[in-house]
Design a protein around this motif. Structure first.
Motif, PDB file in Angstrom:
ATOM      1  N   GLN A   1      13.595  38.765  37.564  1.00  0.00           N
ATOM      2  CA  GLN A   1      12.580  37.508  37.663  1.00  0.00           C
ATOM      3  C   GLN A   1      13.251  36.258  37.773  1.00  0.00           C
ATOM      4  N   SER A   2      14.214  36.044  37.016  1.00  0.00           N
ATOM      5  CA  SER A   2      15.095  34.723  37.076  1.00  0.00           C
ATOM      6  C   SER A   2      15.764  34.721  38.503  1.00  0.00           C
ATOM      7  N   LEU A   3      16.220  35.828  38.883  1.00  0.00           N
ATOM      8  CA  LEU A   3      16.970  35.826  40.059  1.00  0.00           C
ATOM      9  C   LEU A   3      15.906  35.647  41.244  1.00  0.00           C
ATOM     10  N   LEU A   4      15.121  36.124  41.165  1.00  0.00           N
ATOM     11  CA  LEU A   4      14.100  35.962  42.247  1.00  0.00           C
ATOM     12  C   LEU A   4      13.525  34.533  42.324  1.00  0.00           C
ATOM     13  N   SER A   5      13.470  33.935  41.294  1.00  0.00           N
ATOM     14  CA  SER A   5      13.029  32.535  41.646  1.00  0.00           C
ATOM     15  C   SER A   5      14.216  31.696  41.980  1.00  0.00           C
ATOM     16  N   HIS A   6      15.584  32.191  41.564  1.00  0.00           N
ATOM     17  CA  HIS A   6      16.645  31.223  42.101  1.00  0.00           C
ATOM     18  C   HIS A   6      16.836  31.391  43.754  1.00  0.00           C
ATOM     19  N   LEU A   7      16.752  32.677  44.094  1.00  0.00           N
ATOM     20  CA  LEU A   7      16.792  33.007  45.510  1.00  0.00           C
ATOM     21  C   LEU A   7      15.739  32.376  46.247  1.00  0.00           C
ATOM     22  N   ALA A   8      14.487  32.659  45.682  1.00  0.00           N
ATOM     23  CA  ALA A   8      13.318  31.876  46.465  1.00  0.00           C
ATOM     24  C   ALA A   8      13.633  30.283  46.722  1.00  0.00           C
ATOM     25  N   GLN A   9      14.207  29.753  45.791  1.00  0.00           N
ATOM     26  CA  GLN A   9      14.756  28.339  45.783  1.00  0.00           C
ATOM     27  C   GLN A   9      15.741  28.004  46.774  1.00  0.00           C
ATOM     28  N   SER A  10      16.538  29.083  46.682  1.00  0.00           N
ATOM     29  CA  SER A  10      17.775  29.031  47.748  1.00  0.00           C
ATOM     30  C   SER A  10      17.207  28.994  49.265  1.00  0.00           C
ATOM     31  N   VAL A  11      16.210  30.014  49.450  1.00  0.00           N
ATOM     32  CA  VAL A  11      15.516  29.960  50.736  1.00  0.00           C
ATOM     33  C   VAL A  11      15.014  28.352  51.241  1.00  0.00           C
ATOM     34  N   ILE A  12      14.505  27.877  50.558  1.00  0.00           N
ATOM     35  CA  ILE A  12      13.895  26.601  50.503  1.00  0.00           C
ATOM     36  C   ILE A  12      15.205  25.506  51.047  1.00  0.00           C
ATOM     37  N   GLU A  13      15.983  25.511  49.907  1.00  0.00           N
ATOM     38  CA  GLU A  13      17.248  24.567  50.108  1.00  0.00           C
ATOM     39  C   GLU A  13      17.806  24.992  51.434  1.00  0.00           C
TER      40      GLU A  13
ATOM     41  N   ARG B   1      22.579  30.448  59.291  1.00  0.00           N
ATOM     42  CA  ARG B   1      21.623  30.151  58.343  1.00  0.00           C
ATOM     43  C   ARG B   1      20.344  31.039  58.501  1.00  0.00           C
ATOM     44  N   ASN B   2      20.031  31.291  59.535  1.00  0.00           N
ATOM     45  CA  ASN B   2      19.215  32.364  59.872  1.00  0.00           C
ATOM     46  C   ASN B   2      19.327  33.761  59.253  1.00  0.00           C
ATOM     47  N   ARG B   3      20.678  34.066  59.518  1.00  0.00           N
ATOM     48  CA  ARG B   3      21.165  35.427  58.984  1.00  0.00           C
ATOM     49  C   ARG B   3      21.102  35.316  57.538  1.00  0.00           C
ATOM     50  N   PHE B   4      21.653  34.197  56.965  1.00  0.00           N
ATOM     51  CA  PHE B   4      21.515  34.092  55.310  1.00  0.00           C
ATOM     52  C   PHE B   4      20.044  34.110  54.949  1.00  0.00           C
ATOM     53  N   GLU B   5      19.258  33.428  55.600  1.00  0.00           N
ATOM     54  CA  GLU B   5      17.997  33.472  54.953  1.00  0.00           C
ATOM     55  C   GLU B   5      17.398  34.898  54.998  1.00  0.00           C
ATOM     56  N   ASN B   6      17.703  35.549  56.192  1.00  0.00           N
ATOM     57  CA  ASN B   6      17.124  37.140  56.122  1.00  0.00           C
ATOM     58  C   ASN B   6      17.739  37.999  55.121  1.00  0.00           C
ATOM     59  N   ASP B   7      18.940  37.518  54.784  1.00  0.00           N
ATOM     60  CA  ASP B   7      19.542  38.313  53.677  1.00  0.00           C
ATOM     61  C   ASP B   7      18.947  37.980  52.343  1.00  0.00           C
ATOM     62  N   LEU B   8      18.644  36.735  52.459  1.00  0.00           N
ATOM     63  CA  LEU B   8      17.760  36.087  51.000  1.00  0.00           C
ATOM     64  C   LEU B   8      16.614  36.952  50.970  1.00  0.00           C
ATOM     65  N   ASN B   9      15.927  37.075  51.930  1.00  0.00           N
ATOM     66  CA  ASN B   9      14.619  37.554  51.982  1.00  0.00           C
ATOM     67  C   ASN B   9      14.447  39.106  51.830  1.00  0.00           C
ATOM     68  N   LEU B  10      15.616  39.775  52.256  1.00  0.00           N
ATOM     69  CA  LEU B  10      15.718  41.216  51.681  1.00  0.00           C
ATOM     70  C   LEU B  10      15.915  41.314  50.206  1.00  0.00           C
ATOM     71  N   GLN B  11      16.828  40.361  49.666  1.00  0.00           N
ATOM     72  CA  GLN B  11      17.034  40.586  48.226  1.00  0.00           C
ATOM     73  C   GLN B  11      15.704  40.261  47.513  1.00  0.00           C
ATOM     74  N   LEU B  12      14.948  39.231  48.105  1.00  0.00           N
ATOM     75  CA  LEU B  12      13.906  38.843  47.433  1.00  0.00           C
ATOM     76  C   LEU B  12      12.527  40.081  47.287  1.00  0.00           C
ATOM     77  N   SER B  13      12.779  40.569  48.514  1.00  0.00           N
ATOM     78  CA  SER B  13      11.872  41.781  48.532  1.00  0.00           C
ATOM     79  C   SER B  13      12.061  42.990  47.270  1.00  0.00           C
ATOM     80  N   GLN B  14      13.725  43.218  47.415  1.00  0.00           N
ATOM     81  CA  GLN B  14      13.760  43.933  46.254  1.00  0.00           C
ATOM     82  C   GLN B  14      13.662  43.791  44.920  1.00  0.00           C
ATOM     83  N   LEU B  15      13.820  42.496  44.695  1.00  0.00           N
ATOM     84  CA  LEU B  15      13.769  41.809  42.993  1.00  0.00           C
ATOM     85  C   LEU B  15      12.113  41.738  42.915  1.00  0.00           C
TER      86      LEU B  15
END
Length: 188
Positions: A69-81, A45-59
């Motif tokens: 912007q839409s994907l950014l919102s969805h991925l930010a919500q994914s980090v929380i979930e 789960r921590n690796r997954f969150e790190n991957d999400l955070n890398l994508q968020l940084s790029q977006l």
């Protein structure tokens, strides 16, 4: 761990209020295995969150695309979930272990169990599951007059003919893949 990950919806109820006609028992090694599996889940789960955070940084760099912007919102919500799910799995595991401590016999690991599991592989390539099996077999031999059933979500390992034969020879009356089939057997 099947309780913690939601794979067996009735197992927690079975642990919380076991039928008076049975004594729940679990090899102590299973508790250790569950905690080890939780550690693996935490790492995944921590690796997954790190991957999400890398994508968020790029977006965040793409200021013109509405898709970014839409994907950014969805991925930010994914980090929380993802964090919520991880906390939920951890909490359910700790609750299950607490219920086990309160309502089950914990079968201690002995030198005989360990030695037997090292000399004969009923479950090849799965030394932990082999040790669990030998813990169950040894306990069944020590208490031959008690009715025993074996609950497991590990169908691949514990469902083989060799393992079924060993359980039968040790006096384990039934093998069940999940608590639902056990509860059906108990109520019949």
């Amino acid at each position: 761990m099947s309780i913690a990950t939601g794979r067996d919806s009735q197992a927690y109820n079975l642990l919380s209020t076991p039928p008076s006609s049975v004594q729940i028992a679990i090899p102590s090694i299973c508790c250790m295995e569950a905690l080890s599996a939780l550690e693996d889940e935490l790492k995944r789960r921590n690796r997954f969150e790190n991957d999400l955070n890398l994508q968020l940084s790029q977006l965040r760099r793409d200021v013109t695309s509405p898709y970014a912007q839409s994907l950014l919102s969805h991925l930010a919500q994914s980090v929380i979930e993802n964090r919520g799910l991880l906390n939920d799995v951890k909490e359910r595991l700790f609750q299950a272990l607490d219920r086990l401590a309160a309502n089950a016999e914990i079968i201690p690991l002995t030198a005989n169990m360990l030695q037997a599991s090292l000399t004969t592989d009923f479950i090849e390539k799965e030394p932990t599951d082999n040790l669990i099996l030998y813990s169950i077999l040894d306990d069944a031999r020590l208490h031959p007059t008690e009715v025993k059933v074996f609950l497991s979500g590990n169908v691949k390992e514990f469902g083989t003919i060799e393992v079924q034969q060993a359980l039968g020879d040790a006096g384990v009356a039934e093998y069940f893949r999940a608590s639902q089939s056990f509860l059906g057997w108990l109520n019949s």
